[in-house]
Design an enzyme around this catalytic site. Structure first.
Site, PDB file in Angstrom:
ATOM      1  N   ALA A 275      10.184  -9.405  -2.670  1.00  0.00           N
ATOM      2  CA  ALA A 275      11.024  -8.947  -3.779  1.00  0.00           C
ATOM      3  C   ALA A 275      11.642  -7.594  -3.464  1.00  0.00           C
ATOM      4  CB  ALA A 275      10.182  -8.837  -5.047  1.00  0.00           C
ATOM      5  N   MET A 276      12.743  -7.280  -4.178  1.00  0.00           N
ATOM      6  CA  MET A 276      13.457  -6.021  -3.948  1.00  0.00           C
ATOM      7  C   MET A 276      13.822  -5.365  -5.273  1.00  0.00           C
ATOM      8  SD  MET A 276      14.684  -3.835  -1.916  1.00  0.00           S
ATOM      9  CE  MET A 276      15.448  -2.377  -2.604  1.00  0.00           C
ATOM     10  N   ASN A 278      15.987  -3.389  -6.686  1.00  0.00           N
ATOM     11  CA  ASN A 278      17.303  -2.857  -7.081  1.00  0.00           C
ATOM     12  C   ASN A 278      17.282  -2.417  -8.541  1.00  0.00           C
ATOM     13  OD1 ASN A 278      18.348  -4.194  -4.593  1.00  0.00           O
ATOM     14  ND2 ASN A 278      17.871  -6.006  -5.794  1.00  0.00           N
ATOM     15  N   HIS A 310       4.856  -4.101  -9.726  1.00  0.00           N
ATOM     16  CA  HIS A 310       5.218  -3.305  -8.552  1.00  0.00           C
ATOM     17  C   HIS A 310       6.716  -2.953  -8.585  1.00  0.00           C
ATOM     18  CE1 HIS A 310       4.882  -2.302  -4.140  1.00  0.00           C
ATOM     19  NE2 HIS A 310       6.181  -2.552  -4.224  1.00  0.00           N
ATOM     20  N   GLU A 311       7.545  -3.965  -8.772  1.00  0.00           N
ATOM     21  CA  GLU A 311       8.994  -3.730  -8.706  1.00  0.00           C
ATOM     22  C   GLU A 311       9.481  -2.889  -9.881  1.00  0.00           C
ATOM     23  OE1 GLU A 311      10.299  -4.393  -5.967  1.00  0.00           O
ATOM     24  OE2 GLU A 311       8.717  -5.711  -5.226  1.00  0.00           O
ATOM     25  N   GLU A 333       6.460   3.191  -1.880  1.00  0.00           N
ATOM     26  CA  GLU A 333       5.628   1.982  -1.829  1.00  0.00           C
ATOM     27  C   GLU A 333       4.182   2.243  -2.240  1.00  0.00           C
ATOM     28  OE1 GLU A 333       6.988  -0.618  -1.895  1.00  0.00           O
ATOM     29  OE2 GLU A 333       8.934  -0.248  -0.971  1.00  0.00           O
TER      30      GLU A 333
HETATM   31 ZN    ZN Z   1       7.845  -1.856  -3.157  1.00  0.00          ZN
END
Ligand code: ZN
Length: 892
Positions: A275-276, A278, A310-311, A333
């Site tokens: 996942a990212m 943005n 997390h995201e 992170e």
């Molecule tokens: Zn991350």
């Protein structure tokens, strides 16, 4: 960013010899206006871009990042004059330089660029995804791929605002960072969607997805939420929506700054791994977000909720405040890793996520124990180097160190520091020093002394304690040195020192008291106002260190001692015992006995961890002549526990009870090869195929693997047929990866051949690793992977998985011969991984090979003694006090 569940190691974006170096400066972007016209017919897009910037040093050229961009025209306007620029490309440095005749004066300027970009198949920039014969455009800019979608100043510190416009086919929608502010027909058969101006942010956070997405809508605290996916999968988004509401609600209260946008979309796309984050438009692989709430396993639910937590944590850590350069990636992170359990603990108290935190700490400690590990803060310049720091150090180790720090400072003091840091650097960039200065200031504790010792130097501390009791109070002398997971290195280790916050738990008069201290010296004494009967050096399992006790050692535990240990204490102790065995301080029998003593621990993670290590034992230490004794020890020790729970789920079972059953089922079926469990697994899988709702999803995970490991050609065909059905992403992954579990060499060959066909998506190339991890077919798989190196690289486009496939060698190789082969392979392909990754892989194979030789005879002896004396579970023996004045247990 978050890697997919299956991926433990970083997946490099692989472009051998590609170098991403720093921009020369002289120009600073303030605002981008970007228009993307998506043309699926030609797998391309037309780009129209204006960058408002400031020239900070008079020059006749501007250099920015661009890669795989076909430029049409570039003009630069400054000082009232517009000039057409000459374009020169430096593909090696991934830069473009625009040169004009008349020098650009200091001050504001504008660059207008028209170009064609490519919807590539490499999962980078603006790339092509597909499902059911239709195409989608999806963005993935982190770390250094915004430059593939649009020319830009592609370094995190160059923050700017973005006006994004998408021109797309009439039936399609587009999702970007901010809300849609207009949607007008034209040009032609297309329509033009404009998005509101983004907050000031780094280029790697720009998002755009185009296709016939379907979205679920809801809101929390005035923020509009969307969960989007391909048509037909809408039912799989409800769990993510509920989780998102709880998580965003929690963060809005935790952080001193409210979520800065008016909407948050989360999109599940078919081609993606992990996942990212943005800003305002998080993009996930389908299996990282979509789930069937009714049938999903507990593990899958936790994974999805954790991915979201997390995201969404990144929306503050990473998006609002960004690391200045990739050398401090850990600020992003590590924070997201540390933060994600917090909202889940509040939302789902039954999930016992504190145990997951300790389990994660143990994994991080294990990965960090090699000679070739790296410090958390790591200098990086090239594309490969930047890609290589998205690893378990940036995520796991940093998360663990922050957990230790939070435990030491206290939750509120830590939170105050975090919020001070965020407020100070909102919409800007920060460094590691900024972070620990803020925490030191607000907590009045020496965080700025503690953190550099964990962030700037590699490895982890090993604490050794001796104790003395005198007139009712005790002195604990603690020495520190670096821990290594091989006896040779561990013995020699001496030169490092940390500032270690430790929390101690005692069992004495106070019955389970705890106190926290700071170790600042290589040798230091701590005083307790009691002489406890037992002492635990890592209360709650929050410490980022290994430990042992000098003097008396016992590995059998008194029931009262076991009882006073929390599940978190026990998970940490068991992990520590494995580490002591690796370092040559204890042996495999001690570890097995301790695991057995803890078998009734609440939750499922302790047994899960234990069985995973037993799989390593089974694979590398158990000789053919010991196999029967090993299996019968497992079955005798854990069989009664499964009998008590029952093979089949009951409607009244809690999620935790189901998970315990599944773990025991796996242990007995895979490690013990218990015939009844194998037969039951087969029944469960057949029942599922007839009626997917008839089997508990948590138990199904184990059953699919066990059945495959004992399955024939017919079952293999059944599994493959399942993949053609409409499955949840979880079930799809389970059946897909279970193809690697069949023991037959013929079936393994079929699986590997098939993995290279277009029927298998590039993100699932890890199927090859999975076959290599199968003890029966590992050698064959390794040969296959080497022989098909070019094809694998072509299939992954040098992108996802290409190098990961080879790095995983460390997980399944354990002999000198294999070490030589892997080293030769790396020599033939020097650009495949970074030098450090190559060294770690080789080191791990060597360590495993030596360990196996050392522990094999000890295991034989231990199993023989168990045959005579029972199951090896703890008895009521206590070692004599030795040099200490009171009995001292280690590991507890
Ligand atoms: Zn991350």
């Amino acid at each position: 960013m978050k890697r997919s569940v299956f991926v433990l190691l970083p997946v490099l974006v692989l472009t051998p010899a590609a170098i991403a170096q720093r921009l020369p400066g002289g120009a600073v972007p303030d605002h981008y206006s970007l228009t993307f016209t998506i043309q699926f017919a030609t797998n391309s897009f037309e780009g129209d871009e204006t960058i408002d910037l400031r020239i900070t040093k008079p020059a006749s050229s501007v250099t920015l990042n661009a890669l795989e961009i076909d430029f049409h025209q570039v003009t630069i306007t400054s000082g009232g004059r517009t000039q057409t620029a000459k374009i020169s490309l430096d593909n090696k440095r991934e830069m473009a330089t625009f040169t004009v005749d008349q020098a650009l004066p200091e001050g504001p300027a504008g660059i207008h660029i028209t170009y064609t970009g490519h919807l590539n198949d490499k999962l980078r920039g603006l790339y092509l995804s597909s499902y059911n014969n239709r195409k989608y455009a999806v963005s993935q800019m982190q770390a250094t791929d915004a430059r593939v979608a649009f020319p830009c100043f592609d370094e995190p510190a160059y923050k700017a605002t973005y006006d994004i416009t998408a021109i797309v086919d009439r039936g399609d929608i587009a999702i970007s960072n901010n809300e849609v502010i207009s949607d007008k027909p034209g040009p032609g058969e297309m329509h033009t969607i404009r998005f509101a101006t983004s907050p000031k942010m780094s280029s790697y956070l720009v998002a755009l997805t185009v296709g016939d997405w379907k979205c679920l809508h809801d809101s929390v605290g005035g923020i509009k939420l969307g969960i989007c996916m391909v048509p037909g999968k809408e039912d799989l988004g409800h769990f993510a929506m509920e989780a998102s509401k709880a998580i965003l609600h929690y963060y809005d209260a935790y952080y001193g700054i409210k979520y800065p946008l008016s909407k948050l979309d989360q999109i599940a796309v078919p081609d993606k791994s992990g996942a990212m984050e943005n800003w305002g438009a998080i993009i996930y692989g389908e299996d990282s977000l979509l789930i069937d709430d009714k049938t999903a396993s507990l593990v899958a639910k936790k994974d999805v909720a954790n991915n979201i937590a997390h995201e969404v944590a990144h929306q503050w850590f990473g998006d609002l405040v960004t690391m200045e350069w990739w050398d401090d990636l850990w600020l992003n992170e590590g924070f997201a890793t540390w933060m994600s359990p917090h909202p889940l603990e509040e939302w789902q108290p039954d999930w016992l996520v504190k145990q997951d935190v300790v389990y994660g700490n143990q994994r991080a400690l294990a990965r960090d124990a090699v000679q070739n590990t790296r410090p958390i803060h790591q200098q990086v310049e090239t594309r490969n180097e930047i890609g290589s720091v998205f690893d378990n150090i940036a995520y796991g180790k940093t998360g663990a160190v922050l957990t230790m720090l939070e435990t030491y400072l206290g939750r509120e003091a830590f939170r105050a520091g975090v919020n001070a840091y965020l407020k100070e650097h909102a919409y800007g960039s920060a460094t590691a020093t900024d972070f620990w200065k803020a925490l030191a200031r607000t907590s009045h504790k020496p965080v700025d002394q503690i953190m550099p010792t964990f962030v700037l130097q590699p490895g982890e501390p090993f604490l050794r304690a001796t104790t003395q009791c005198h007139e009712g109070s005790s002195q604990i002398r603690v020495t520190q040195k670096r821990y290594f997971d091989t006896p040779e290195l561990f013995e020699k280790s001496d030169s490092q020192k940390w500032q270690v916050p430790i929390c101690i738990k005692t069992l004495g008069k106070a019955n389970g008291g705890a106190s926290c201290h700071l170790l600042t010296e290589r040798e230091q004494s701590l005083n307790l106002q009691e002489c406890p009967r037992y002492l635990l050096l890592d209360h709650g399992g929050a410490g980022y260190y290994r430990f042992s006790y000098e003097g008396a050692r016992v590995h059998s535990l008194e029931p009262e001692a076991v009882q006073v240990l929390s599940a978190e204490d026990r998970i940490a102790l068991l992990g520590n015992e494995w580490a002591l065995m690796l370092a040559g301080v204890s042996n495999i029998g001690d570890y097995l006995a301790l695991g057995a003593a803890f078998k009734a621990t609440p939750g499922y993670l302790l047994l899960n961890d234990f069985f995973k290590h037993l799989e390593v034992v089974s694979r590398n230490f158990v000789t053919p002549s010991d196999r029967d004794a090993f299996q019968s020890w497992i079955n005798q020790t854990f069989g009664p526990q499964l009998q008590e729970l029952g093979y089949q789920g009951r409607s009244t079972d809690t999620a935790m009870r189901k998970a315990q059953r599944a773990v025991l089922f796996w242990g007995l079926g895979v490690l013990g090869r218990e015939p009844d469990v194998i037969a039951e697994a087969s029944n469960l899988v057949q029942s599922y195929m007839k009626d997917p709702d008839s089997v508990d999803g948590t138990l199904l995970r184990a059953a699919i693997t066990i059945a495959a490991r004992n399955g024939d050609d017919q079952l293999y065909s059944q599994y493959k047929a399942q993949l053609q059905k409409k499955l949840t992403p979880e079930a799809f992954d389970l059946f897909l990866y279970a193809l690697s579990d069949f023991r037959s060499a013929k079936l393994a060959q079929q699986t590997m051949d098939w993995a290279l066909t277009p029927e298998v998506r590039s993100q699932d190339i890890y199927l090859l690793d999975a076959v290599a991890q199968n003890a029966d077919n590992g050698e064959m798989a390794w040969n296959f992977i080497q022989q098909h190196f070019e094809e694998i690289n072509r299939k992954t486009g040098g992108g996802v998985g290409g190098s990961g496939v080879f790095l995983y060698a460390e997980y399944y190789f354990c002999s000198a011969k294999q070490r030589t082969e892997v080293e030769q392979f790396f020599q033939q392909h020097p650009d495949l991984v970074t030098d450090r990754e190559r060294k770690v892989t080789i080191e791990r194979i060597e360590t495993c090979s030596a360990l196996s030789e050392r522990q094999q005879p000890m295991l034989t002896n231990w199993l023989q003694s168990k045959g005579k004396h029972g199951s090896g579970v703890a008895t009521n023996t206590l070692a004599p006090g030795g040099i200490n004045s009171f009995p001292f247990a280690a590991p507890w």
